[in-house]
Motif scaffolding. Structure first.
Motif, PDB file in Angstrom:
ATOM      1  N   SER A 101       7.991  -2.044  -5.832  1.00  0.00           N
ATOM      2  CA  SER A 101       7.960  -2.246  -4.376  1.00  0.00           C
ATOM      3  C   SER A 101       7.893  -1.257  -3.434  1.00  0.00           C
ATOM      4  O   SER A 101       8.575  -0.164  -3.538  1.00  0.00           O
ATOM      5  CB  SER A 101       9.099  -3.525  -3.878  1.00  0.00           C
ATOM      6  N   ARG A 152       7.634  -5.333   2.919  1.00  0.00           N
ATOM      7  CA  ARG A 152       7.193  -4.737   1.682  1.00  0.00           C
ATOM      8  C   ARG A 152       6.405  -5.129   0.970  1.00  0.00           C
ATOM      9  O   ARG A 152       5.876  -6.327   1.124  1.00  0.00           O
ATOM     10  CB  ARG A 152       8.688  -4.662   0.865  1.00  0.00           C
ATOM     11  N   VAL A 153       5.431  -4.165   0.481  1.00  0.00           N
ATOM     12  CA  VAL A 153       4.482  -4.654  -0.663  1.00  0.00           C
ATOM     13  C   VAL A 153       5.205  -4.845  -2.111  1.00  0.00           C
ATOM     14  O   VAL A 153       5.898  -3.690  -2.489  1.00  0.00           O
ATOM     15  CB  VAL A 153       3.160  -3.898  -0.513  1.00  0.00           C
ATOM     16  N   GLU A 154       4.858  -5.818  -2.776  1.00  0.00           N
ATOM     17  CA  GLU A 154       5.466  -5.915  -4.160  1.00  0.00           C
ATOM     18  C   GLU A 154       4.335  -5.957  -5.304  1.00  0.00           C
ATOM     19  O   GLU A 154       3.120  -6.452  -5.306  1.00  0.00           O
ATOM     20  CB  GLU A 154       6.230  -7.168  -4.257  1.00  0.00           C
ATOM     21  N   LYS A 163       1.351  -7.922  -6.501  1.00  0.00           N
ATOM     22  CA  LYS A 163       2.044  -9.453  -6.532  1.00  0.00           C
ATOM     23  C   LYS A 163       1.685  -9.966  -5.100  1.00  0.00           C
ATOM     24  O   LYS A 163       1.753 -11.159  -4.970  1.00  0.00           O
ATOM     25  CB  LYS A 163       3.595  -9.122  -6.587  1.00  0.00           C
ATOM     26  N   SER A 164       1.778  -8.907  -4.049  1.00  0.00           N
ATOM     27  CA  SER A 164       1.690  -9.734  -2.674  1.00  0.00           C
ATOM     28  C   SER A 164       0.328  -9.929  -2.118  1.00  0.00           C
ATOM     29  O   SER A 164      -0.768  -9.634  -2.932  1.00  0.00           O
ATOM     30  CB  SER A 164       1.772  -8.307  -1.544  1.00  0.00           C
TER      31      SER A 164
END
Length: 603
Positions: A241, A269-271, A279-280
Motif C-alpha cells: 500500500s 491509499r492505493v492497495e 487491489k484498488s
C-alpha cells in the motif's frame, strides 16, 4: 565601506532570486578545460564528471556510435521499466525540447549559483552550459544553451544534459519545489549507469526519497506519492500500500489490451494484493471493454462515471461500473455497477439515476411471473441471485400505474408479500378495481405496509379512496384496507381516528374505526369510534337488546347480525344457559347463536 555593503546586498538578492528557480532559473554546467592560449581543449558535462570523479560511478549511455538522441531514448527506456509515468512525462517534455530551446553563440551564460560544493581539474573551470526558467515574457525560452560548448560535447554529454534538464524541470516545479540542481545531478548520474537497470523497486523509491522527489510508480506502473506517508512493501519488488495519486494515468493491461487508467481511490491509499496485483478500483479511459461477469462475456460501456473495475487476486471481477448489462433469471437491464463475491455470485447492483418512473431504460425484476421496472440506489442479492429489495425503491407498474417500495418482503419463490414505506401510486385488487395508495410521507404514520397475494394483486393497502359495499360507507380519509382473494373488502381500519366510517348490522348503521367483513360483505367485527356516556351502542341478541361500549371491539354473527362478543357499557341482566344473571359494567361477554351469554372477563 558603503560600496562593500551595496555589493553584498546585491549578491544576496541575486542568490535569493536564483534559489527561487523561477525568474533567474537553474541550469546545467560543463567542465571546460583550456590550454595556455585559452583555447578550449575539452568540454565534459558536469553531472558525468561529478559521478565518475567524485562518486566513482560507472556510466553507460550505450555504444559510442549512437547519436545523442538514441542515447537519450536508451536512458528513458531504462526509466520506463521501473517508472513508466515519469518516463512518459520526460518523453513528452523531450518531444518539445528543441522547440523550447534557444542556442546562443559567441556569448557566455550568466552563472546560476545552484551547483553546491565540488571540484574540477586544474586548468579547467565550471561554466554555465544551460539555463532553464519558466517562460514569463514573449520571446523567452524555457531552455537557453551555450552552443559554443554544445558543439564541442560528445553524444554522452549532450544526452546527459537533456536528461538533466528534464529532471530539473520536475525538481523545480511547484509540486516538488527544489531550489538547486544537486539532487537532479545525482539522480541523472544514477540513471546513466548500468546498475540502474538492476535496481529493485524498493531501492529506486529510496533513491527518489533521498533526492527529495515526491512521486513514483508501484508495480504495474501505478502512480504513488512517496512523500506523504510510508510506503508499505511486501518485498523488494512489490508494494502492499502507498499514498494514492488519482489524477495521473497509467497503462492497465487487460485481456491482452492496454487501457489508459487512473486510480479511483475510495481513501487516501492505493492497495495491492500480496501477488502484486492492484487491489484498488481503477477508472478506465475507454468507451467499452469486455469483462467476464457472472460467467458471461459482458461488454461494459462508459457511463456517468466512466468505466471502473476492481479485481480479486485471481483477476476475476469484484466490481465493475459504467453501463453494465445484466440478464438474470429474476433481473435484467442496464445498471451502473455490479459487485460480485469471490465465489462468483452477484452481491449488489447500483442503479443509474432516472427521474422519470416510467423511463423505458429502467431495469426489470420478475415478480409473479411478470416483469416490473425497478429503480432506486442499489439492490442486494442472496446466494441464489434472488433480489433482496433492501434500501431501494421497488417500482411496480401495472396498466400504467406505479408504486414504490422502500422495503419489500418476498417469499422463497421471489413473489412479493409486502411493500413498506412506499410512495403514492396506484394498484389493483383481484377484482380489477384500481386503488390509489398512500405512503407514510404524506401522512404522519410510520411503518405503513402494503401486502400482496401470490398473483401480485393487492391484499392489504392504505388509501384515501372511498370504500363501499352494501354494508359499508367511508369518506376520503386515510385508511387501511384488506381484501379477500376475490377482491371483496375484508376489513377497513380508519387511521384518522374520527367518525368517517359506518357499517350496517341488522339494518342499523354503526359508526366505527374498524370493521371486518365476510367475503360476501356481511359485518363480522366492529370497533366503534366513541367512548364514554355518549359512546354506548345497542346490538340485538335472540333474547333482546344489549348495550356495549362503542369504542370496544364488538363481534356479531354475520348471517344474523346478532351480538357475538362485546364489553358491557353498564350493569345488565342477561340470559345464560343456566337462567338469567346480572353482569357488571365493563364485563367482557360472549354470546352463542342461541342468545345465551357467557362471562369472559369480570372487571
Amino acid at each position: 565601506m558603503n560600496k562593500i555593503f551595496i555589493l553584498a546586498f546585491l549578491l544576496g538578492a541575486t542568490s535569493a532570486f536564483a534559489a527561487d528557480g523561477k525568474d533567474v532559473g537553474n541550469g546545467g554546467d560543463a567542465v571546460v578545460c583550456r590550454n595556455a592560449k585559452n583555447k578550449i581543449t575539452s568540454v565534459q558535462f558536469y553531472d558525468h564528471f561529478e559521478a565518475k570523479e567524485k562518486r566513482q560511478m560507472v556510466l553507460d549511455l550505450g555504444a559510442a556510435t549512437l547519436s545523442y538522441e538514441k542515447k537519450l531514448d536508451l536512458l528513458l527506456a531504462r526509466v520506463k521499466k521501473i517508472n513508466p509515468s515519469r518516463a512518459r512525462m520526460y518523453r513528452e517534455w523531450w518531444s518539445s525540447f528543441m522547440k523550447e530551446a534557444k542556442f546562443i553563440k559567441g556569448s557566455n551564460l550568466i552563472d546560476i549559483p545552484d551547483t553546491g560544493g565540488g571540484f574540477v581539474p586544474a586548468g579547467c573551470g565550471l561554466e554555465q552550459l544551460a539555463v532553464q526558467q519558466t517562460v514569463k515574457f514573449p520571446g523567452d525560452s524555457r531552455y537557453t544553451i551555450n552552443q559554443d560548448l554544445w558543439d564541442l560535447m560528445d553524444a554522452n554529454s549532450k544526452a546527459g544534459l537533456i536528461l538533466h534538464e528534464l529532471i530539473l524541470r520536475e525538481a523545480t516545479s511547484d509540486e516538488v519545489g527544489q531550489t538547486n540542481s544537486i539532487n537532479t545531478r545525482y539522480l541523472n548520474a544514477v540513471m546513466s549507469t548500468k546498475a540502474y537497470e538492476k535496481m529493485s523497486l524498493k531501492s529506486y523509491i529510496e533513491l527518489l526519497q533521498l533526492t527529495q522527489f515526491k512521486v513514483a510508480d508501484a508495480q504495474g506502473g501505478v502512480p504513488i506519492d512517496i512523500s506523504k506517508a510510508e510506503v508499505m512493501f511486501l518485498n523488494d519488488e512489490n508494494i502492499l500500500s502507498a499514498w494514492a495519486i488519482s489524477d495521473t494515468q497509467f497503462e492497465f493491461l487487460w485481456d491482452k489490451q492496454v487501457f489508459q487508467a487512473k486510480i479511483r481511490a475510495s481513501g487516501p491509499r492505493v492497495e495491492f494484493y500480496p501477488s502484486g496485483l492492484l487491489k484498488s478500483t481503477v477508472l478506465i479511459d475507454a468507451k467499452s471493454m469486455t469483462l467476464p461477469i457472472l460467467g458471461k462475456s459482458t461488454v461494459v460501456t462508459t457511463g456517468d462515471y466512466g468505466i471502473y473495475l476492481r479485481l480479486y487476486e485471481d483477476r476475476s471481477v469484484a466490481e465493475a461500473g459504467g453501463s453494465v448489462p445484466l440478464d438474470l433469471q429474476l433481473f435484467k437491464g442496464d445498471v451502473r455497477a455490479v459487485s460480485i463475491s469471490e465465489q462468483g455470485v452477484l452481491e449488489k447492483i447500483k442503479f443509474h439515476y432516472y427521474t422519470d418512473p416510467f423511463d423505458p431504460r429502467l431495469p426489470l425484476v420478475q415478480l409473479h411471473g411478470r416483469w416490473f421496472p425497478i429503480n432506486g440506489d442499489s439492490l442486494k442479492f442472496d446466494e441464489h441471485q434472488r433480489p433482496l429489495y433492501e434500501d431501494q425503491a421497488l417500482l411496480l407498474t401495472d396498466a400504467g400505474y406505479t408504486m414504490q417500495c422502500g422495503w419489500a418482503e418476498f417469499n422463497s419463490n421471489g413473489d412479493i408479500l409486502a411493500c413498506k414505506n412506499g410512495a403514492i401510486g396506484f394498484w389493483k385488487t383481484p377484482d380489477g378495481k384500481t386503488w390509489e395508495l398512500v405512503n407514510k410521507g404524506s401522512r404522519p404514520f410510520n411503518g405503513i405496509k402494503v401486502e400482496f397475494f401470490a398473483d401480485g394483486s393487492l391484499s392489504k393497502f392504505f388509501t384515501l379512496d372511498e370504500v363501499k359495499n352494501a354494508n359499508l360507507r367511508t369518506v376520503k380519509k386515510i385508511k387501511e384496507v384488506s381484501v379477500w382473494p376475490s377482491g371483496a373488502v375484508k376489513s377497513v381500519h380508519s387511521l384518522d381516528y374520527i367518525t368517517d366510517m359506518t357499517a350496517k348490522v341488522r339494518g342499523q348503521w354503526y359508526e366505527a374505526e374498524f370493521a371486518e367483513f365476510t367475503e360476501t360483505g356481511l359485518v363480522a367485527k366492529l370497533h366503534g369510534s366513541k367512548c364514554g356516556s355518549d359512546g354506548e351502542v345497542t346490538f340485538s341478541t335472540k333474547h333482546g337488546s344489549v348495550s356495549v361500549i362503542g369504542c370496544s371491539k364488538t363481534e356479531v354473527f354475520p348471517d344474523t347480525g346478532y351480538l357475538k362478543a362485546g364489553k358491557l357499557s353498564r350493569q345488565q341482566t342477561l340470559t345464560t344457559a343456566n337462567g338469567t344473571r346480572t353482569f357488571a359494567q365493563f364485563a367482557d361477554v360472549e354470546w352463542e347463536e342461541d342468545g345465551n351469554a357467557t362471562l369472559v372477563v369480570n372487571p
